[in-house]
Design a protein around this motif. Structure first.
Motif, PDB file in Angstrom:
ATOM      1  N   VAL A 169      63.777  23.504  -0.857  1.00 25.13           N
ATOM      2  CA  VAL A 169      64.091  23.201   0.537  1.00 25.13           C
ATOM      3  C   VAL A 169      65.588  23.411   0.741  1.00 25.13           C
ATOM      4  CG1 VAL A 169      64.069  21.450   2.353  1.00 25.13           C
ATOM      5  CG2 VAL A 169      62.230  21.495   0.661  1.00 25.13           C
ATOM      6  N   SER A 170      65.956  24.023   1.849  1.00 26.04           N
ATOM      7  CA  SER A 170      67.367  24.274   2.158  1.00 26.04           C
ATOM      8  C   SER A 170      68.195  23.002   2.009  1.00 26.04           C
ATOM      9  CB  SER A 170      67.495  24.815   3.577  1.00 26.04           C
ATOM     10  OG  SER A 170      68.842  24.803   4.016  1.00 26.04           O
ATOM     11  N   ARG A 171      69.361  23.140   1.385  1.00 25.06           N
ATOM     12  CA  ARG A 171      70.245  21.993   1.192  1.00 25.06           C
ATOM     13  C   ARG A 171      70.768  21.439   2.504  1.00 25.06           C
ATOM     14  NH1 ARG A 171      73.999  24.256  -3.817  1.00 25.06           N
ATOM     15  NH2 ARG A 171      72.328  24.442  -5.358  1.00 25.06           N
ATOM     16  N   LYS A 172      70.751  22.255   3.549  1.00 25.72           N
ATOM     17  CA  LYS A 172      71.267  21.796   4.836  1.00 25.72           C
ATOM     18  C   LYS A 172      70.298  20.853   5.552  1.00 25.72           C
ATOM     19  CE  LYS A 172      74.468  25.582   5.581  1.00 25.72           C
ATOM     20  NZ  LYS A 172      75.001  26.594   6.518  1.00 25.72           N
ATOM     21  N   ASP A 175      67.809  15.161   5.325  1.00 30.71           N
ATOM     22  CA  ASP A 175      66.908  14.019   5.456  1.00 30.71           C
ATOM     23  C   ASP A 175      65.912  14.052   4.300  1.00 30.71           C
ATOM     24  OD1 ASP A 175      64.801  12.274   6.113  1.00 30.71           O
ATOM     25  OD2 ASP A 175      65.155  12.522   8.257  1.00 30.71           O
ATOM     26  N   GLU A 176      66.041  13.116   3.362  1.00 29.34           N
ATOM     27  CA  GLU A 176      65.221  13.137   2.152  1.00 29.34           C
ATOM     28  C   GLU A 176      63.730  12.973   2.459  1.00 29.34           C
ATOM     29  OE1 GLU A 176      64.821  14.204  -1.512  1.00 29.34           O
ATOM     30  OE2 GLU A 176      66.809  13.976  -0.604  1.00 29.34           O
ATOM     31  N   THR A 177      63.404  12.155   3.438  1.00 28.20           N
ATOM     32  CA  THR A 177      61.998  11.966   3.820  1.00 28.20           C
ATOM     33  C   THR A 177      61.403  13.270   4.334  1.00 28.20           C
ATOM     34  OG1 THR A 177      62.431   9.652   4.409  1.00 28.20           O
ATOM     35  CG2 THR A 177      60.402  10.641   5.255  1.00 28.20           C
ATOM     36  N   LEU A 178      62.167  13.967   5.194  1.00 24.97           N
ATOM     37  CA  LEU A 178      61.707  15.248   5.738  1.00 24.97           C
ATOM     38  C   LEU A 178      61.589  16.291   4.635  1.00 24.97           C
ATOM     39  CD1 LEU A 178      60.982  17.057   8.117  1.00 24.97           C
ATOM     40  CD2 LEU A 178      63.427  17.419   8.518  1.00 24.97           C
ATOM     41  N   LYS A 184      55.597  18.749   0.490  1.00 23.74           N
ATOM     42  CA  LYS A 184      54.180  18.385   0.417  1.00 23.74           C
ATOM     43  C   LYS A 184      53.320  19.366   1.216  1.00 23.74           C
ATOM     44  CE  LYS A 184      51.012  14.573   1.449  1.00 23.74           C
ATOM     45  NZ  LYS A 184      50.900  13.207   2.058  1.00 23.74           N
ATOM     46  N   GLN A 185      53.800  19.728   2.412  1.00 19.43           N
ATOM     47  CA  GLN A 185      53.029  20.663   3.239  1.00 19.43           C
ATOM     48  C   GLN A 185      52.908  22.035   2.563  1.00 19.43           C
ATOM     49  OE1 GLN A 185      53.721  20.917   7.508  1.00 19.43           O
ATOM     50  NE2 GLN A 185      54.908  19.006   7.445  1.00 19.43           N
ATOM     51  N   ILE A 186      54.013  22.518   2.000  1.00 21.70           N
ATOM     52  CA  ILE A 186      53.971  23.827   1.336  1.00 21.70           C
ATOM     53  C   ILE A 186      53.053  23.774   0.118  1.00 21.70           C
ATOM     54  CG2 ILE A 186      55.331  25.589   0.155  1.00 21.70           C
ATOM     55  CD1 ILE A 186      55.805  25.388   3.169  1.00 21.70           C
ATOM     56  N   GLU A 187      53.096  22.693  -0.616  1.00 20.23           N
ATOM     57  CA  GLU A 187      52.242  22.546  -1.806  1.00 20.23           C
ATOM     58  C   GLU A 187      50.772  22.604  -1.419  1.00 20.23           C
ATOM     59  OE1 GLU A 187      51.211  22.740  -5.291  1.00 20.23           O
ATOM     60  OE2 GLU A 187      53.313  22.094  -5.250  1.00 20.23           O
TER      61      GLU A 187
END
Length: 518
Positions: A169-172, A175-178, A184-187
Motif C-alpha cells: 500500500v502506498s506510504r502516502k 491511516d493504518e486502519t484504511l 484485505k480487499q486486495i487479498e
C-alpha cells in the motif's frame, strides 16, 4: 510564481461561470507536434511535463531484448532493445519469467536478489541471450535507458507486479486502519500467486473500482504474455500510455478540481478512458475553446520561460542560482536586495527559510534529479539550522519523487538525492550553445584581441608585403579600433606592415581571419 490577478474571471464552461481561486487544475495543451501538461496548484505552476512524437519517453515500456555485452567488473550488462543506445541492466534487476509461462498462470520467479545470494551477473546472462526487460529510467544525456526484469503494470488505483506474491500500500496513505482494509480487499479479490500495490489515489476507491482495475491489468498481462511468445529480439512488447491518458492515471487525484484540454480529439479520448477507469471524473474534464491560447490565459508560457533560467528571485528580494552538471546540481542562496529590518542573523534566517520553500518547488517543477547540493547562507544559530532543515523536509513532502535529505552541515550545506527517471526541464527544452559548446562562457573581447596580436607577431618574417587584413566580428573590430588602438599601432611597427580591420557580422565572435597581402 504566478498568482491569478484579483481572482479574475477565467472561462465559461457548460453555461456556468468558473472562478479561479484556491484550486488544483491540470491543463493540457495538445498539438500534433507536442503535448504539454501543466499542474497548477493554487495559482502556481507546480509541475510541467511534455511529450513530443520525435522525442517520446520510454519509461514503462516493455521489450524483448538481447544481451550484447556482460560486464563482470560492474556487475551489469548492456541490452539491445532496438534503440540507438543499448540499455543498462544491473545484476540486482535481473530475473527471468518462467519458460513455460502461460496465459492465466502466475509469473513468479523463485529467485530473489542475485547479489544477496552471491550470484554474479556472468552466472545469469551471456551475450546473445534473449531477455524481457522494462525501462525504469529514460535515456539521459549520453547514458542509455535503465532497465529491469521486474515487470510492473500501473493502472489508476493499482500497480500489478506479476512476478511477486506481495500486497503493498502506498506510504502516502498513512491511516493504518484504511491500509489494512485495502490489503484485505486486495487479498480477497486477487488471483493466487500474483502481487499488487495499492496507489495513493485508491484511498477513496470502491471495491468495484479496485476489481475493475485488477481485471484490466490481468487481461493486459495475458496479452503481453502472448506477444512475448511470438516476438523476435529486439522488439517492443508493450508501450506505456501517452501523456494525455497518463494525466488521468498519474496526476488526477482527489485534490484536482478540473482537467482542461484544448484539443477536441484528445478530449474525447480522455472521456472514453475515464468512463472505463474513473467515471466519477467525467464532470471534471472540460474542453477549452476560447481563441486565447490555453497556456497564455493561465500565464503558463511565462512561467515555463522562467523555469529554464538559472536565477530565481525570492519575494523578499533574495535569489537562488541553480546550476546543473552531468553528475550533480548545485543551488546557491543569496540575500540579493533583501537587507532585513533588525539584524544580520534575522535577515539570513528569513532568506534561507524562503529559499528552502522555493527550492522544493523548483526541484519539482524543473524535475531536477540525482545528487543535489544546496548552499544556504551560513547561520551561527544551531536552532536556526534545525528549523531550516525541518522547513525544507516539510516543503518537499508534496513531491512524488523519492527524496533523501542529510542534515545541514556547519557550513550551511545540504546534501540530498532526488530520484531521476527522465530528463529535467532544462535538458528537455535546451541544447548546448553552439557558441560556447555548453561551457556557459566565451573568451572576452580583449583576450581575443591579444590572441590576434600574438599570432601577428609570430608571422613577422614569414611573409612579404605591405598590409595585412583582419576579418573579425564587429564587437572585436570596435575594441581594436578604439580601446586597443595604441597597441594595434605598436604591433604594426613590430611587423612592419599596415593593419586593416574589416568588420564581418557573419563571423563567430571568437573566430577571425588574418589575410596577408603579398
Amino acid at each position: 510564481m504566478m498568482p491569478y490577478p484579483q481572482q479574475r474571471l477565467h472561462k465559461e464552461y457548460s453555461n456556468s461561470i468558473v472562478w479561479i481561486g484556491m484550486s488544483t487544475d491540470i491543463l493540457i495543451n495538445s498539438r500534433s507536434y507536442e503535448v504539454r501538461l501543466a499542474l497548477v496548484e493554487n495559482g502556481n505552476l507546480s509541475e510541467f511535463h511534455m511529450q513530443r512524437p520525435t522525442e517520446k519517453g520510454l519509461m514503462g515500456n516493455i521489450y524483448k531484448g538481447k544481451v550484447v555485452r556482460v560486464l563482470p567488473g560492474m556487475q551489469a550488462a548492456f541490452v539491445d532493445i532496438g534503440l540507438e543506445r543499448t540499455g543498462f541492466l544491473y545484476v540486482d534487476d535481473v530475473s527471468f519469467l518462467p519458460e513455460n509461462l502461460e496465459v492465466g498462470c502466475p509469473a513468479r520467479n523463485a529467485s530473489t536478489n542475485p547479489r544477496t545470494q552471491g550470484i554474479r551477473i556472468e552466472d545469469l546472462l551471456s551475450e546473445g541471450q534473449n531477455i524481457i526487460v522494462q525501462v525504469t529510467k529514460d535515456p539521459i544525456g549520453t547514458k542509455g535507458a535503465r532497465l529491469t526484469c521486474h515487470i510492473t503494470l500501473p493502472c489508476r488505483n493499482l500497480v500489478f507486479i506479476p512476478q511477486t506474491d506481495h500486497i503493498g500500500v502506498s506510504r502516502k496513505i498513512d491511516d493504518e486502519t484504511l491500509r489494512e482494509e485495502l490489503k484485505k480487499q486486495i487479498e480477497e479479490i486477487r488471483p493466487e500467486g500474483v502481487g499488487f500495490i495499492v496507489r495513493t489515489v485508491a484511498e477513496h476507491a470502491t471495491r468495484e473500482e479496485l476489481e475493475a482495475d485488477m481485471e484490466f491489468l490481468l487481461i493486459l498481462w495475458d496479452e503481453i504474455i502472448v506477444k512475448i511468445s511470438h516476438a523476435k529480439s529486439p522488439e517492443l512488447i508493450h508501450e506505456d500510455l501517452d501523456i494525455t491518458l497518463r494525466s488521468v492515471r498519474d496526476f488526477f487525484t482527489i485534490d484536482v478540481d478540473r482537467l482542461i484540454i484544448d484539443d477536441e480529439k484528445d478530449y474525447k479520448k480522455l472521456l472514453g478512458f475515464v468512463k472505463t477507469f474513473a467515471p466519477q471524473l467525467h464532470n471534471k474534464i472540460s474542453l477549452y475553446t476560447d481563441p486565447i491560447p490555453l497556456f497564455d490565459a493561465y500565464n503558463i508560457e511565462v512561467e515555463i520561460a522562467k523555469a529554464i533560467e538559472k536565477k530565481v528571485w525570492l519575494r523578499s528580494g533574495g535569489y537562488i542560482i541553480i546550476e546543473s552538471t552531468e553528475a550533480l546540481s548545485v543551488i546557491d542562496v543569496n540575500t540579493g536586495r533583501f537587507v532585513g529590518k533588525n539584524n544580520l542573523n534575522d535577515t539570513i534566517f528569513k532568506t534561507n527559510i524562503e529559499a528552502a520553500k522555493e527550492i522544493a518547488d523548483q526541484l519539482r517543477l524543473r524535475n531536477i534529479g540525482g545528487i543535489i547540493i544546496i548552499d544556504f547562507i551560513d547561520m551561527e544559530s544551531a536552532e536556526h539550522r534545525e528549523q531550516l532543515y525541518e522547513t525544507f523536509q516539510e516543503a518537499v513532502k508534496k513531491d512524488k519523487s523519492r527524496i533523501n535529505i542529510l542534515k545541514l552541515s556547519e557550513f550551511g550545506l545540504v546534501q540530498m538525492t532526488r530520484k531521476r527517471s527522465s530528463e529535467n526541464l532544462y535538458q528537455l527544452m535546451c541544447e548546448s550553445c553552439h557558441y560556447c559548446s555548453g561551457e556557459g562562457m566565451i573568451k572576452s573581447r580583449r583576450t581575443i584581441c591579444y590572441d590576434i596580436f600574438r599570432k601577428l607577431s609570430r608571422h613577422t618574417n614569414k611573409n612579404h608585403g605591405t598590409t595585412v587584413t583582419l576579418r573579425v566580428h564587429p564587437r572585436i573590430a570596435d575594441i581594436l579600433e578604439n580601446e586597443e588602438e595604441l597597441t594595434l599601432g605598436t604591433v604594426e611597427k613590430d611587423i612592419g606592415r599596415r593593419i586593416i580591420v574589416a568588420s564581418s557580422k557573419d563571423l563567430h565572435i571568437e573566430k577571425y581571419e588574418i589575410i596577408w597581402q603579398q
